[in-house]
Design a protein around this motif. Structure first.
Motif, PDB file in Angstrom:
ATOM      1  N   PHE A  21       0.675  -1.176   0.069  1.00  0.00           N
ATOM      2  CA  PHE A  21       0.040  -0.229  -0.083  1.00  0.00           C
ATOM      3  C   PHE A  21       0.778   1.395   0.045  1.00  0.00           C
ATOM      4  O   PHE A  21       0.694   2.255  -0.798  1.00  0.00           O
ATOM      5  CB  PHE A  21      -0.938  -0.116   1.030  1.00  0.00           C
ATOM      6  CG  PHE A  21      -1.877   1.279   1.267  1.00  0.00           C
ATOM      7  CD1 PHE A  21      -2.927   1.264   0.692  1.00  0.00           C
ATOM      8  CD2 PHE A  21      -1.590   2.327   1.963  1.00  0.00           C
ATOM      9  CE1 PHE A  21      -3.854   2.422   0.822  1.00  0.00           C
ATOM     10  CE2 PHE A  21      -2.244   3.617   2.144  1.00  0.00           C
ATOM     11  CZ  PHE A  21      -3.378   3.531   1.312  1.00  0.00           C
ATOM     12  N   TYR A  22       1.801   1.057   0.776  1.00  0.00           N
ATOM     13  CA  TYR A  22       2.701   2.450   0.862  1.00  0.00           C
ATOM     14  C   TYR A  22       3.606   2.598  -0.408  1.00  0.00           C
ATOM     15  O   TYR A  22       3.572   3.742  -0.894  1.00  0.00           O
ATOM     16  CB  TYR A  22       3.992   2.343   2.185  1.00  0.00           C
ATOM     17  CG  TYR A  22       3.350   2.226   3.597  1.00  0.00           C
ATOM     18  CD1 TYR A  22       2.198   2.749   3.578  1.00  0.00           C
ATOM     19  CD2 TYR A  22       4.027   1.654   4.536  1.00  0.00           C
ATOM     20  CE1 TYR A  22       1.653   2.640   4.935  1.00  0.00           C
ATOM     21  CE2 TYR A  22       3.720   1.678   5.763  1.00  0.00           C
ATOM     22  CZ  TYR A  22       2.183   2.151   6.249  1.00  0.00           C
ATOM     23  OH  TYR A  22       1.923   2.083   7.394  1.00  0.00           O
ATOM     24  N   HIS A  76       0.656   4.171  -2.913  1.00  0.00           N
ATOM     25  CA  HIS A  76       0.199   5.036  -2.572  1.00  0.00           C
ATOM     26  C   HIS A  76       0.788   6.601  -2.018  1.00  0.00           C
ATOM     27  O   HIS A  76       0.312   7.308  -1.509  1.00  0.00           O
ATOM     28  CB  HIS A  76      -1.183   5.040  -1.651  1.00  0.00           C
ATOM     29  CG  HIS A  76      -2.339   3.960  -2.264  1.00  0.00           C
ATOM     30  ND1 HIS A  76      -2.168   2.689  -2.405  1.00  0.00           N
ATOM     31  CD2 HIS A  76      -3.510   4.328  -2.898  1.00  0.00           C
ATOM     32  CE1 HIS A  76      -2.987   2.037  -2.988  1.00  0.00           C
ATOM     33  NE2 HIS A  76      -3.937   3.080  -3.342  1.00  0.00           N
ATOM     34  N   SER A  77       2.022   6.214  -2.033  1.00  0.00           N
ATOM     35  CA  SER A  77       2.968   7.179  -1.488  1.00  0.00           C
ATOM     36  C   SER A  77       3.321   8.080  -2.624  1.00  0.00           C
ATOM     37  O   SER A  77       3.416   7.726  -3.744  1.00  0.00           O
ATOM     38  CB  SER A  77       4.265   6.908  -0.868  1.00  0.00           C
ATOM     39  OG  SER A  77       3.979   6.023   0.381  1.00  0.00           O
ATOM     40  N   GLU A  78       3.298   9.573  -2.242  1.00  0.00           N
ATOM     41  CA  GLU A  78       3.830  10.285  -3.204  1.00  0.00           C
ATOM     42  C   GLU A  78       4.761  11.281  -2.721  1.00  0.00           C
ATOM     43  O   GLU A  78       4.560  11.793  -1.719  1.00  0.00           O
ATOM     44  CB  GLU A  78       2.526  11.314  -3.753  1.00  0.00           C
ATOM     45  CG  GLU A  78       2.905  12.343  -4.778  1.00  0.00           C
ATOM     46  CD  GLU A  78       1.965  13.356  -5.014  1.00  0.00           C
ATOM     47  OE1 GLU A  78       0.708  12.901  -5.192  1.00  0.00           O
ATOM     48  OE2 GLU A  78       2.087  14.451  -5.181  1.00  0.00           O
ATOM     49  N   GLN A 113      -6.777   5.352   4.061  1.00  0.00           N
ATOM     50  CA  GLN A 113      -6.385   4.483   3.150  1.00  0.00           C
ATOM     51  C   GLN A 113      -6.324   5.516   1.884  1.00  0.00           C
ATOM     52  O   GLN A 113      -6.674   4.950   0.828  1.00  0.00           O
ATOM     53  CB  GLN A 113      -7.191   3.356   2.797  1.00  0.00           C
ATOM     54  CG  GLN A 113      -7.042   2.322   4.020  1.00  0.00           C
ATOM     55  CD  GLN A 113      -5.538   1.775   3.961  1.00  0.00           C
ATOM     56  OE1 GLN A 113      -5.026   2.179   4.761  1.00  0.00           O
ATOM     57  NE2 GLN A 113      -5.353   0.826   2.983  1.00  0.00           N
ATOM     58  N   SER A 114      -5.565   6.510   1.918  1.00  0.00           N
ATOM     59  CA  SER A 114      -5.544   7.615   0.985  1.00  0.00           C
ATOM     60  C   SER A 114      -3.960   7.701   0.448  1.00  0.00           C
ATOM     61  O   SER A 114      -3.326   7.289   1.251  1.00  0.00           O
ATOM     62  CB  SER A 114      -6.481   8.756   0.959  1.00  0.00           C
ATOM     63  OG  SER A 114      -5.710   9.451   1.935  1.00  0.00           O
ATOM     64  N   LYS A 115      -3.923   8.738  -0.370  1.00  0.00           N
ATOM     65  CA  LYS A 115      -2.318   9.014  -0.790  1.00  0.00           C
ATOM     66  C   LYS A 115      -1.597   9.473   0.608  1.00  0.00           C
ATOM     67  O   LYS A 115      -2.047  10.161   1.324  1.00  0.00           O
ATOM     68  CB  LYS A 115      -2.348  10.243  -1.950  1.00  0.00           C
ATOM     69  CG  LYS A 115      -1.218  10.762  -2.407  1.00  0.00           C
ATOM     70  CD  LYS A 115      -1.384  11.465  -3.545  1.00  0.00           C
ATOM     71  CE  LYS A 115      -1.846  12.800  -3.152  1.00  0.00           C
ATOM     72  NZ  LYS A 115      -2.326  13.589  -4.359  1.00  0.00           N
TER      73      LYS A 115
END
Lengths: 386, 315
Positions: B231-232, B235-237, B252-254
């Protein structure tokens, strides 16, 4: 330590300022505090004086912070003090327990005012005496001293530091608003003329393996300290721990630690004891008192003596550990104890416990906000002598 | 020396040298990110070439609060929420120490929030590493000030409705001079961030987003530790220099990662030493180990301060 900036000789100051000068004389060079009446003058004095003597003062965001900041400073090698009054004392209970558990030598000052809660912020009481002993959770021992004058605030602050280093225990200076704000002659000792107990610092060289809670033998239950930066890598925790300082989650470790923390103080009660006695031999009645009340009791005792009554005066300078043998011994020889205190019954419970029915115990309560009328104490003495 | 003596092989794991090996295995669950962060931390220490004897670690209470007890350093496991004021005392009494606070989101921002704000405001020279797993792991998975809206916890069994703290924004607005956020997936970036934070004078802050598979992930049906890494990763930016007001985390978002703040501000010690030296002159007696902080004679300080005052630059 440098003597630059030290103040010595006869001065005219209140008990709060005398406490601050006592801390400086004792070698304390770190304080963290938070303003609260009637103790604020102590930290104001330290804030002004410390830069002149190589000390550090910081005003923290609350008493929770102040009472643990001093412990960080102690582990960095400083002698340290924090100062407060009732409501702040309640917040400090968490870290009184930490200091007892981690055996961090430090001094807590409580300039007592009337409570509970915000109470009477500017007026005296002696209502925190049981909190001093039992206020933090769990079993532990502390030492508490009760000064009765500005000079005694200075002297007992020095002794508080000495005892904290000797036994690695937090020592509480239980002042009250009266002795804090009373202005009298105070003589500050010259450096080198009063006894200063150094920290029990380990002699191990830099980087040597060190056990932070190892004690040498059963007669010396106080482990040697170190400080951060010496390569000794101590682990210090508020959890129940073994001699390595490591968490030990079992009943044996708990028992060993609890008994040592108790015995290192209680077995040395005679060494810690400071009681002042006047004409207790042959007395029928002994007035047991402490702090400002020990001075308020004197005119009552003198009047009673003038009336032919045999009255003794016993001042508890050391309130905790309670001088049980002294009261037990007297209880066999006197008719009664009279215990005036500015609360509705705290240290009187200890007197009553130790008298164990062999002598009457008469309490002279005061709800707080003022000292006793000596006539109330006199009436209790007359009742006790009957 | 005999020719056939073979030198012992170098230790396989450079972290081992920094651990109290007799205390291993640690208490952390499989898939937990705290141990990963400790690997990054010890690697950062290794690369920092600091005088090891002067490095002090302070923890509060909780799962991350146990970090201090595993590191072979002067280590202090204090009370719940109060490692920062303890660390303040250490640093003020001996400015030669390199003080690191290592604790969790509940410890540092619920019970200990006030202390964080003030230490950042004062700019006391210390590094605070916060492992943010959005739950109280040690006590069994309760809601914390960083639990996202909608996430379930034992004390918000129907889902949290309270706005969570945006930790980099708090640190920034309170005065931290270095603020970074990485997840326990970003081990290289995290190692570098910790190294940079430790090297920088002043109050520096590193947030480590970390999974709690046993309590947070399981209760919210998010899978195990490996699922968290996936997930990381997905979904990491990375957005270095992002406006800290815009890096809040939703459920559970960015996750916006990066170095957000890197500024210079006079530390508490530098300010205090210079100020007392200037206003008190020779009457000021520097505390123990403060000698190196006295950089000039009082008149030079006065001139420097006058120039600064007249420059009109408030920062």
């Amino acid at each position: 330590m440098s003597t630059a900036g030290l103040l010595t000789g006869p001065q005219f100051m209140d008990g709060d300022h005398a406490c601050a000068e006592g801390a400086i004389a004792a070698g304390c060079r770190f304080s963290a505090g938070y303003p609260i009446t009637p103790s604020t003058e102590v930290v104001e004095r330290l804030a002004a004086r410390f830069p002149e003597v190589g000390g550090v003062f910081i005003q923290m965001e609350d008493e929770l912070a102040a009472s643990i900041t001093i412990q960080g400073a102690v582990w960095a090698g400083a002698k340290a003090i924090t100062v407060t009054s009732g409501p702040g004392f309640s917040l400090m209970m968490e870290h009184l327990g930490l200091a007892a558990m981690t055996e961090t030598p430090c001094v807590f000052v409580d300039v007592q005012r009337a409570g509970p809660s915000t109470g009477l912020p500017t007026l005296p009481a002696q209502g925190d005496m049981m909190q001093a002993r039992f206020g933090s959770h769990g079993d532990y021992q502390i030492i508490a001293l009760c000064p009765d004058s500005p000079q005694d605030c200075l002297d007992q602050t020095i002794r508080a530091f000495n005892l904290s280093e000797r036994f690695r225990v937090p020592v509480l200076l239980m002042m009250d608003e009266c002795v804090g704000h009373m202005i009298e002659r105070v003589v500050i000792p010259e450096p080198g003329t009063c006894e200063i107990t150094p920290r029990r610092m380990t002699a191990l060289p830099q980087g040597a393996e060190y056990l932070p809670y190892a004690t040498k033998d059963c007669c010396d239950m106080v482990p040697d300290m170190t400080e951060a930066g010496r390569g000794h890598t101590p682990h210090i925790t508020g959890l129940t721990h073994d001699e390595r300082g490591y968490p030990a989650m079992n009943t044996d470790a708990q028992r060993d630690l609890m008994l040592r923390l108790r015995d290192k103080i209680l077995k040395f009660e005679p060494e810690i004891r400071d009681v002042r006695l006047d004409q207790v031999d042959g007395a029928d009645v002994v007035v047991v008192c402490y702090g400002i009340t020990s001075r308020v009791a004197i005119p009552a005792i003198e009047t009673a003596r003038a009336k032919g009554l045999k009255v003794g005066w016993l001042r508890l300078v050391t309130a905790w550990p309670f001088p049980e043998p002294v009261i037990r011994d007297l209880a066999a020889r006197v008719k009664a104890f009279v215990v005036p205190e500015i609360n509705l019954g705290q240290m009187v419970l200890e007197v009553e416990r130790c008298a164990a029915g062999r002598a009457r115990t008469i309490h002279v309560p005061h709800a707080g906000g003022a000292v006793h009328d000596p006539n109330d104490i006199l009436r209790a003495i007359e009742e006790a002598a009957r | 020396m005999s020719a056939d003596v073979i030198a012992p092989p170098p230790p396989e794991n450079p972290t081992e040298d920094w651990l109290r090996e007799e205390r291993i295995p640690h208490i952390w669950c499989p898939g937990c990110g705290i141990g990963t962060s400790v690997n990054c931390f010890t690697q950062a220490l290794e690369e920092s070439k600091l005088d090891r004897d002067n490095v002090v670690i302070v923890s509060g209470i909780g799962c991350t609060g146990r970090v201090a007890g595993y590191l072979k350093l002067d280590s202090f496991h204090t009370t719940h929420g109060r490692p920062i004021p303890f660390a303040t005392g250490l640093k003020l009494a001996n400015p030669k120490l390199k003080v690191i606070v290592y604790s969790g989101d509940g410890d540092l921002f619920a019970i200990g929030g006030n202390h964080f704000f003030h230490a950042a405001r004062r700019n006391v020279d210390m590094t605070v590493i916060c492992v943010n797993n959005m739950t109280y792991g040690m006590t069994g998975g309760q809601v914390t000030p960083t639990t996202p809206i909608g996430a379930k916890a034992t004390t918000s069994p129907f889902g949290n409705i309270e706005e969570p703290f945006n930790l980099p924004f708090i640190a920034h607005s309170c005065g931290a001079v270095y603020v970074a956020r990485w997840t326990s997936f970003h081990v290289r970036q995290l190692t570098k961030a910790i190294r940079d934070a430790i090297a920088k004078p002043g109050f520096t802050f590193v947030e480590v987003i970390s999974p709690c598979p046993t309590l947070f992930s399981r209760r919210n049906r998010l899978g195990d530790g490996l699922d968290a890494m996936k997930f990381y990763k997905a979904h990491s930016e990375i957005r270095n220099g992002a406006d800290t007001r815009e890096v809040a985390i939703s459920h559970q978002s960015k996750i916006i990662c990066g170095k957000f703040v890197d500024i210079t501000r006079t530390t508490w010690h530098d300010a205090q030493a210079a100020h007392l030296h200037r206003v008190m002159g020779n009457r000021f007696v520097p505390p123990r180990n403060w000698e190196h902080l006295i950089k000039s004679d009082p008149m030079e300080d006065l001139v420097a301060e006058t120039i600064r005052d007249s420059s009109g630059d408030g920062s």
